[in-house]
Write a protein that holds these residues in place. Sequence first.
Motif, mmCIF file in Angstrom:
data_model
loop_
_atom_site.group_PDB
_atom_site.id
_atom_site.type_symbol
_atom_site.label_atom_id
_atom_site.label_comp_id
_atom_site.label_asym_id
_atom_site.label_seq_id
_atom_site.Cartn_x
_atom_site.Cartn_y
_atom_site.Cartn_z
ATOM 1 N N GLY A 157 3.925 4.217 6.561
ATOM 2 C CA GLY A 157 3.109 3.007 6.496
ATOM 3 C C GLY A 157 1.627 3.255 6.648
ATOM 4 O O GLY A 157 0.857 2.325 6.886
ATOM 5 N N ALA A 158 1.202 4.506 6.500
ATOM 6 C CA ALA A 158 -0.221 4.812 6.634
ATOM 7 C C ALA A 158 -0.975 4.319 5.404
ATOM 8 O O ALA A 158 -0.709 4.750 4.289
ATOM 9 C CB ALA A 158 -0.409 6.314 6.792
ATOM 10 N N ALA A 159 -1.922 3.412 5.632
ATOM 11 C CA ALA A 159 -2.707 2.863 4.518
ATOM 12 C C ALA A 159 -3.865 3.786 4.223
ATOM 13 O O ALA A 159 -5.029 3.494 4.515
ATOM 14 C CB ALA A 159 -3.179 1.463 4.857
ATOM 15 N N SER A 160 -3.532 4.966 3.658
ATOM 16 C CA SER A 160 -4.546 5.989 3.430
ATOM 17 C C SER A 160 -4.721 6.228 1.934
ATOM 18 O O SER A 160 -3.942 5.757 1.105
ATOM 19 C CB SER A 160 -4.143 7.295 4.129
ATOM 20 N N ASP A 161 -5.743 7.003 1.618
ATOM 21 C CA ASP A 161 -6.024 7.333 0.224
ATOM 22 C C ASP A 161 -5.476 8.715 -0.103
ATOM 23 O O ASP A 161 -5.283 9.564 0.772
ATOM 24 C CB ASP A 161 -7.528 7.295 -0.040
#
Length: 598
Positions: A181-185
């Motif tokens: 669920g990491a909202a990373s790029d």
Amino acid sequence: MKKRLNDNWTFCKFPLDTPIETLFQNTSWTPVDLPHDWMIYDAENLYEQAVSCYRRIINKKQLLDEADPDTQKIELVFEGVYMDTAIYLNQKKIFTWKHGYSEFVVDLTDELEDGDNELLVRNEYHLPNSRWYPGSGIYRDVWLLTSSAAHLVHNGTYLSTKQLGKTWEVFMDTEFIDEAGAASDGRICHEIFDADGTLVTTHESSIHFSDSVQVDKQVLTVIEPKLWDIEEPNLYQIRTSLYAGDTLTDSVTQNLGFRDIAFDADKGFFLNGRHVKINGTCEHHVLGSLGAAMNKAALRRQLLTLKEMGVNSIRNAHNMPPEHMLNLCDELGLLLYTESFDMWERTKTDYDYGNDFKDWWKKDLTSWVRQDRNHPCVFIWGIGNEIYDTHFDRGLELTKELHNAVRELDYRKNAYTTLGSNYIEWEAAQRTGEVIDLVGYNYLDKCYDEHHEKYPDWKIFGSETSATVQSRGIYHFPLSNRLLTFDDLQCSTLGNCTTNWGAKNSEHTIIAHRDREFCFGQYLWSGFDYLGEPTPYFTKNSYFGQVDTAGFPKDTFYLYQAEWTDYKKKPMVHLLPYWDFNEGQLIDVRIFSNAPKV
């Protein structure tokens, strides 16, 4: 990371009514390596009803030590288990799968405990469940997939190619997810390599992770690539890499072939703009005395033998092919008519897949198309074979549903849908021809001309033809005496032995398809003999093949070779029979050659 998990398994077998607790408590296990067909070991009891169970100990710490340090997801991929499979981990049921041929994935991530874990794969064999010998057990490869939380979805890439003059576009749609669920790029990078491993081109795009599946779409261009063809099957490799930030978290490499296919209702089939008549054979998945246990070397031998006969396409009858079949057809330049179901909602035997079709077909079809759709060899999707449902309105509804489901997954039309039908001469079944892309006829070449005139837009072919029977080295004279059975319980390979539904002889099969330009080709039943369907005698195997179960060609092999190969490339001549018959006996002498003059 992907690696085979075929070693360190053990096996046991019990009667059908055995409770699962007995398997849990069993202490007598036989070591086996996969793939494994337990049924082939007793040739006197080839269709034994039983519950079988495979056991393997998986140590979580050892598994993680051998995997990448950031591994957070652990899955098992089963290419094929026959059939009615239930999977238990530490005596807890965690997964079920009904179909005996489709690939399935089992997620162990949240199920594995620290230390040793006992994995049990239980499958049932009820008789009858098939019209041919299917084998039983874990008869195809098992794979271990480990990845970080940010990973590519299994079989989640979809590639296709399109020619624009000298330039070809490569469309790559890629599914990815970060289950943490990491909202990373991040970014996805595609690299195309030629057969020598030289980088041809690369392309990448930025992405944003979420805990739901996302799709990245990119287009790469290649100038004047070598084409994939049945004569020269030039293959490239495309590597897809997923990065979270600057960290590589997952990658997958697969075959890439540049090819263009087209079907014309009047002119037939075209590959890369060149007219090609399909000279194919139908092949079951058994490998002679090896049974159903997949063996790449044995399969390669079969395919090379068929290519020597002049075969340019294989129909994987009547089920999903293994990964080895797909890769070998890519490599060897064989077009693949990949097939899914031998029955829909109306069963053909008491315990077959028809009992589960209504609830399971969408899962199995999805697994099938996602596994096969990127391979350049795949050009036909077979959504059914000899489907009795097509006599009724419900059959037409199902035809639409299956066709549309394939098209949703293969939305750029890498391959075309069909049905292999022995009911197409009836009006009700003909309605399906308005839905599917290609119209397949099983033993109904008598309908070709009438239907071509009646339905001028139909792309017609012989999805199943011939059904002559022959025993290698057996001749019953005279040639003009056509019979099905003989006192010696053998079938004459002279060319005078056939079934009541099949062709008069092999010459009829050749001419019916060679001389009709609008008919784009045919698939003989069959290339190789196989276990089961022992028409016309009560033996272990069929007589339909042009090659016997040991891999030795029969005389009809050379008849097709004479028609399907080019004497300018490889001249051939074959004489039959042999010469030690009774003195004074009148025999027929036959000569086959691909040359215009011998």
